[in-house]
Write an enzyme that holds these catalytic residues in place. Structure first.
Site, PDB file in Angstrom:
ATOM      1  N   SER A 143     -20.331 -43.991 -23.917  1.00 11.02           N
ATOM      2  CA  SER A 143     -21.047 -43.615 -25.147  1.00 11.02           C
ATOM      3  C   SER A 143     -22.555 -43.676 -24.888  1.00 11.02           C
ATOM      4  O   SER A 143     -22.993 -44.251 -23.883  1.00 11.02           O
ATOM      5  CB  SER A 143     -20.690 -44.578 -26.286  1.00 11.02           C
ATOM      6  OG  SER A 143     -21.225 -45.857 -26.002  1.00 11.02           O
ATOM      7  N   ASP A 184     -19.561 -39.634 -24.166  1.00 13.60           N
ATOM      8  CA  ASP A 184     -18.821 -39.706 -25.430  1.00 13.60           C
ATOM      9  C   ASP A 184     -19.828 -39.746 -26.583  1.00 13.60           C
ATOM     10  O   ASP A 184     -20.789 -40.533 -26.547  1.00 13.60           O
ATOM     11  CB  ASP A 184     -17.994 -41.006 -25.385  1.00 13.60           C
ATOM     12  CG  ASP A 184     -16.994 -41.133 -26.514  1.00 13.60           C
ATOM     13  OD1 ASP A 184     -16.550 -40.099 -27.024  1.00 13.60           O
ATOM     14  OD2 ASP A 184     -16.649 -42.281 -26.852  1.00 13.60           O
ATOM     15  N   HIS A 185     -19.643 -38.898 -27.581  1.00  8.50           N
ATOM     16  CA  HIS A 185     -20.509 -38.887 -28.773  1.00  8.50           C
ATOM     17  C   HIS A 185     -22.006 -38.790 -28.454  1.00  8.50           C
ATOM     18  O   HIS A 185     -22.801 -39.628 -28.892  1.00  8.50           O
ATOM     19  CB  HIS A 185     -20.279 -40.141 -29.636  1.00  8.50           C
ATOM     20  CG  HIS A 185     -18.900 -40.205 -30.227  1.00  8.50           C
ATOM     21  ND1 HIS A 185     -18.512 -39.436 -31.293  1.00  8.50           N
ATOM     22  CD2 HIS A 185     -17.821 -40.941 -29.875  1.00  8.50           C
ATOM     23  CE1 HIS A 185     -17.240 -39.697 -31.575  1.00  8.50           C
ATOM     24  NE2 HIS A 185     -16.794 -40.587 -30.726  1.00  8.50           N
ATOM     25  N   ASN A 204      -8.663 -40.472 -26.850  1.00  6.56           N
ATOM     26  CA  ASN A 204      -9.747 -41.433 -26.648  1.00  6.56           C
ATOM     27  C   ASN A 204      -9.343 -42.847 -27.052  1.00  6.56           C
ATOM     28  O   ASN A 204      -8.918 -43.072 -28.181  1.00  6.56           O
ATOM     29  CB  ASN A 204     -10.955 -41.043 -27.513  1.00  6.56           C
ATOM     30  CG  ASN A 204     -11.696 -39.844 -26.986  1.00  6.56           C
ATOM     31  OD1 ASN A 204     -11.216 -39.159 -26.094  1.00  6.56           O
ATOM     32  ND2 ASN A 204     -12.870 -39.594 -27.532  1.00  6.56           N
TER      33      ASN A 204
END
Ligand code: G3H
Ligand code: 13P
Ligand code: ZN
Length: 313
Positions: A55, A86-87, A258
């Site tokens: 992330s 991620d994100h 995820n």
């Protein structure tokens, strides 16, 4: 430095194969050496393709140099392991990840107005594709950590009628969908709650060639909750998504699942239990070894019982 120099896999290739053959590639988050090695060990034991996820917060925590140093030093089979942002919440952070060697990035514009989400997703895809890097985008908003609780229920779910245009306009390689999962350990209040498979089926029908991604997909194994609560923690009422629902989602084109919270719980349960049983231990290597073993074991369980990705590459 590009991802192939690290022996990292092309994420789109992993997902396309999974979609064709009807399994999901596990995407496990990591944030330090222990979590990275534990996940890689599970991939090796199960002979599974794997997506290592970082992330934005985890990237800042490890720092890009240390992170890529660990990836360069880690041992894994070439072209079976992908490294994914991620994100990512801006074009800039996605670009930064691509430039340092990630094989794929997620641009998460799910909370932006649709036109902004489309615009930035496309900008990320145009940049990423120059380097053969794959892109994941999101339509619909998940509950849990992402949830501002200001939207009505229907606004959280992905609208199946707009996914085709979204994929075309953004040129995204995979799409994260909101069908009732949530980030974190408290996903559902009612243990009989079902994911919205009706919505997922419509999405899969409308974009049959696009690999779909399920965020907030941790199972929250109750054995970890029990251990944590027994040895001084308090995470009462935590509940996740059952294995049978996840397997059903895979049959409807979910090809990337995820998982972060399950590893956090496995880690914390092992540390709490070790310290409670062995009050004289103060060498972190001792309890961190147990934490790594707990994550590896849980990842193996999920690969075998949910993802169906073992021995696929
Ligand atoms: O989807 C969110 C992941 O669980 C990452 O969480 O931002 O605390 O690293 P984090
Ligand atoms: P969990 O909180 O269910 O593990 O979800 C992780 C996730 O979606 C990471 O992007
Ligand atoms: Zn997520």
């Amino acid at each position: 430095m590009y991802y192939s120099c690290f022996g990292l896999a092309n994420t789109k290739a992993l997902l396309t194969r999974a979609l064709r053959d009807g399994y999901a590639v596990p995407a496990f988050n990591f944030y330090n050496m222990e979590t990275l090695l534990a996940i890689l060990r599970a991939a090796d034991i199960t002979q599974s393709p794997i997506i290592l996820q970082v992330s934005e917060e985890a990237l800042n925590y490890m720092t890009p140099d240390i992170l890529m140093g660990m990836i360069a030093g880690a041992k894994y089979k070439p072209n079976r392991v992908a490294l994914h942002l991620d994100h990512g919440h801006s074009f800039e952070v996605c670009k930064r990840a691509i430039d340092i060697g990630f094989s794929s990035v997620m641009f998460d514009g799910s909370k932006l107005p649709l036109s902004e989400n489309v615009k930035i997703s496309r900008r990320v895809a145009d940049y990423a594709h120059k380097f053969d890097v794959s892109v994941e985008t999101e339509l619909g908003v998940l509950g849990g950590i992402e949830d501002s609780n200001t939207k009505s229920d229907s606004q959280f779910y992905t609208d199946p009628t707009i996914v085709k245009d979204f994929v075309k306009q953004t040129q995204t390689d995979s799409l994260a969908v909101a069908i009732g999962t949530a980030h974190g350990a408290y996903k559902i209040k009612n243990k009989n709650a079902k994911l919205r498979f009706d919505i997922l089926e419509q999405i899969a029908n409308n974009i049959p060639k696009t690999p779909l991604v399920l965020h907030g997909a941790s199972s929250i194994p109750q054995k970890f909750i029990t251990t944590i609560n027994k040895f001084g923690g308090d995470i009462t009422g935590a509940r996740g998504i059952g294995a049978s629902q996840l397997r059903h989602a895979i049959s409807l084109h979910i090809t990337k699942i995820n998982v972060d919270s399950d590893s956090r719980l496995a880690f914390t349960a092992a540390v709490r239990e070790t310290l409670a049983h062995e009050p004289k231990v103060f060498n972190p290597r001792e309890y961190l070894t147990n934490a790594m073993d707990a994550i590896t074991k849980n990842c193996i369980d999920e690969i075998q019982n949910i993802m169906g990705s073992g021995y696929k590459i």
